[in-house]
Write an enzyme that holds these catalytic residues in place. Structure first.
Site, short mmCIF file in Angstrom:
data_model
loop_
_atom_site.label_atom_id
_atom_site.label_comp_id
_atom_site.label_asym_id
_atom_site.label_seq_id
_atom_site.Cartn_x
_atom_site.Cartn_y
_atom_site.Cartn_z
N ASP A 85 -47.29 -48.98 -8.52
CA ASP A 85 -48.44 -48.69 -7.67
C ASP A 85 -48.46 -49.49 -6.38
O ASP A 85 -47.86 -50.56 -6.27
CB ASP A 85 -49.74 -48.92 -8.44
CG ASP A 85 -49.86 -50.33 -9.01
OD1 ASP A 85 -48.84 -50.88 -9.45
OD2 ASP A 85 -50.99 -50.88 -9.00
N GLU A 142 -50.73 -51.64 -11.86
CA GLU A 142 -50.70 -53.07 -12.14
C GLU A 142 -51.75 -53.81 -11.34
O GLU A 142 -52.24 -54.86 -11.77
CB GLU A 142 -49.31 -53.63 -11.82
CG GLU A 142 -49.07 -55.06 -12.30
CD GLU A 142 -49.66 -56.13 -11.39
OE1 GLU A 142 -50.10 -57.17 -11.91
OE2 GLU A 142 -49.72 -55.92 -10.15
N GLU A 143 -52.13 -53.26 -10.18
CA GLU A 143 -53.01 -53.98 -9.26
C GLU A 143 -54.47 -53.94 -9.69
O GLU A 143 -55.34 -53.35 -9.05
CB GLU A 143 -52.86 -53.41 -7.84
CG GLU A 143 -51.49 -53.62 -7.22
CD GLU A 143 -51.22 -55.08 -6.85
OE1 GLU A 143 -52.12 -55.92 -7.01
OE2 GLU A 143 -50.10 -55.36 -6.39
N HIS A 367 -49.45 -58.94 -0.47
CA HIS A 367 -50.77 -58.41 -0.13
C HIS A 367 -51.12 -58.63 1.34
O HIS A 367 -52.27 -58.39 1.73
CB HIS A 367 -51.86 -58.97 -1.04
CG HIS A 367 -51.76 -58.50 -2.46
ND1 HIS A 367 -52.85 -58.31 -3.28
CD2 HIS A 367 -50.69 -58.18 -3.22
CE1 HIS A 367 -52.46 -57.91 -4.47
NE2 HIS A 367 -51.13 -57.83 -4.46
#
Length: 395
Positions: A85, A142-143, A367
């Site tokens: 993702d 996963e985020e 990020h």
């Protein structure tokens, strides 16, 4: 230390496919998809695995994909996991392969993780110099959305049982091409709390004494939160409590005392007992603030990810295998634990295995809107998976 070479056929295959893997990675980067919506990505993964002759299962935990490769007559099975993702953020790299999807980007390198595991599947399928079963696990979400537990609720390890499961994540600002791990706690448990104080709104100028002001309770709560870390957690342990959001009232009505103030934030810890302590004390501090100023109180404490703990024996064995293949200077098995979180921790709660960082050198942090996965890592990322396959299932 002289490094031990990989089998020639495997290296030849990797050398042949590296250009295509770079193209795949950059294509995935152009077309990011957020958690549980990785439809295009999952279709690419499933299609490629089928082309390689693997058994393929789709739709596990939403958009998860598992490809199974069997070779020889070995009865051990291992799992290799990569996340697929992207993040809901706007890219600012300006690269030719930058995201073409508004407000989405691969800001954490999952496009690289997916690509490296696809590369490993191809090398190992074309040169199956092992005996046993490998399940290639491509995980959604996963985020922060819980893709790992979603796959597990969907019967991941019942349908694809493993003796061990392994993960890998790139890490900026660790030496490029280095493998980094630590036994025991390596990444933190991550939780989210929401605390709402309710009162009686009123005129902030002429009648504050007629109100029940929730801003006072919220302010005391925020100030006292840090005493939990400073006075309840041992200095030999670690914990973090942060406030990420405070909301109440209307920006255009500064003379109005609001009737409700909401405080939200995150907590991090390594030890289960510390996690329990933080949750208990946060509730107590919130209750004390509410009682002091006569407000109502609502507390929601969501446990998101457990702490990621690497089993000592497996971690030591894989670290030594990597030293043998890459040289001792490329492996750090005492990396400093981090307060980041990773839902691969759920898988390690159910199985042995371990989780490594692959250093990507200097550059923007994960990020960041200027982050891009370092394509120079693809080859060694594939070799990481090759190393574990040969170590666990023999040559």
């Amino acid at each position: 230390m002289t490094s031990r070479p990989f089998p020639a056929a495997m290296e030849a295959t990797l050398s042949e496919i590296l250009p295509a893997l770079r193209e795949t990675r950059q294509d995935l980067h152009r077309h990011p998809e957020i958690g549980f919506k990785e439809v295009r990505t999952a279709a690419i993964v499933a299609g490629r695995l089928r082309e390689l002759g693997l058994e393929v299962a789709e739709g596990i935990g939403g958009t998860g994909v598992v490809g199974t490769l069997r070779a020889g007559n070995g009865n051990r099975a291992i799992g290799f996991r990569a996340d697929m993702d992207a993040l809901a953020m706007t890219e600012a790299t300006g690269l030719p392969h930058a995201s073409t999807v508004p407000d989405m980007m691969h800001g954490c390198g999952h496009d690289g993780h997916t690509t490296m595991l696809l590369g490993a599947a191809e090398v190992l399928a074309r040169s199956p110099e092992f005996s046993g079963t490998i399940h290639f696990i491509f995980q959604p979400a996963e985020e922060g959305l819980g893709g790992a537990p979603a796959m597990m609720r969907d019967g991941l390890f019942e349908r694809f049982p493993v003796d061990a499961v392994y993960g890998l994540h790139n890490k900026p600002n660790l030496p490029e091409g280095s493998f980094n791990v630590t036994p025991g706690a390596m990444l933190a448990a991550a939780d989210i709390y929401t605390v709402a104080f309710g009162g009686q709104g009123g005129h902030g100028g002429s009648g504050p004494h007629l109100s029940i002001d929730p801003t006072l309770a919220a302010s005391q709560f925020v100030m006292n939160l840090q005493a939990i870390v400073g006075r309840n957690i041992s200095p030999f342990d670690q914990g973090v409590i942060s406030v990420g959001h405070i909301g109440g009232g209307n920006y255009n009505a500064p003379n109005v005392i609001p009737s409700r103030v909401v405080v939200r934030g995150t907590t991090r810890s390594f030890q289960p007992q510390t996690r329990d302590l933080i949750e208990r004390r946060l509730n107590e501090v919130a209750r004390a603030a509410a009682d002091a100023f006569g407000t109502t109180l609502e507390v929601v404490y969501d446990r998101m990810f457990p702490s990621l703990h690497n089993p000592a024996d497996t971690t030591a064995r894989i670290s030594q295998a990597l030293r043998s293949r890459f040289g001792g200077e490329r492996v750090n098995d005492r990396v400093t634990p981090g307060m980041g979180a990773e839902d691969f921790a759920y898988m390690l709660e159910q199985s042995t295995g371990c989780f490594f960082f692959l250093g990507s050198g200097d550059g923007p942090a994960l990020h960041s809107d200027r982050y891009d996965f370092n394509d120079k890592l693809i080859g060694d990322g594939v070799r990481y998976w090759m190393t574990i396959a040969l170590e666990e299932l023999g040559e």
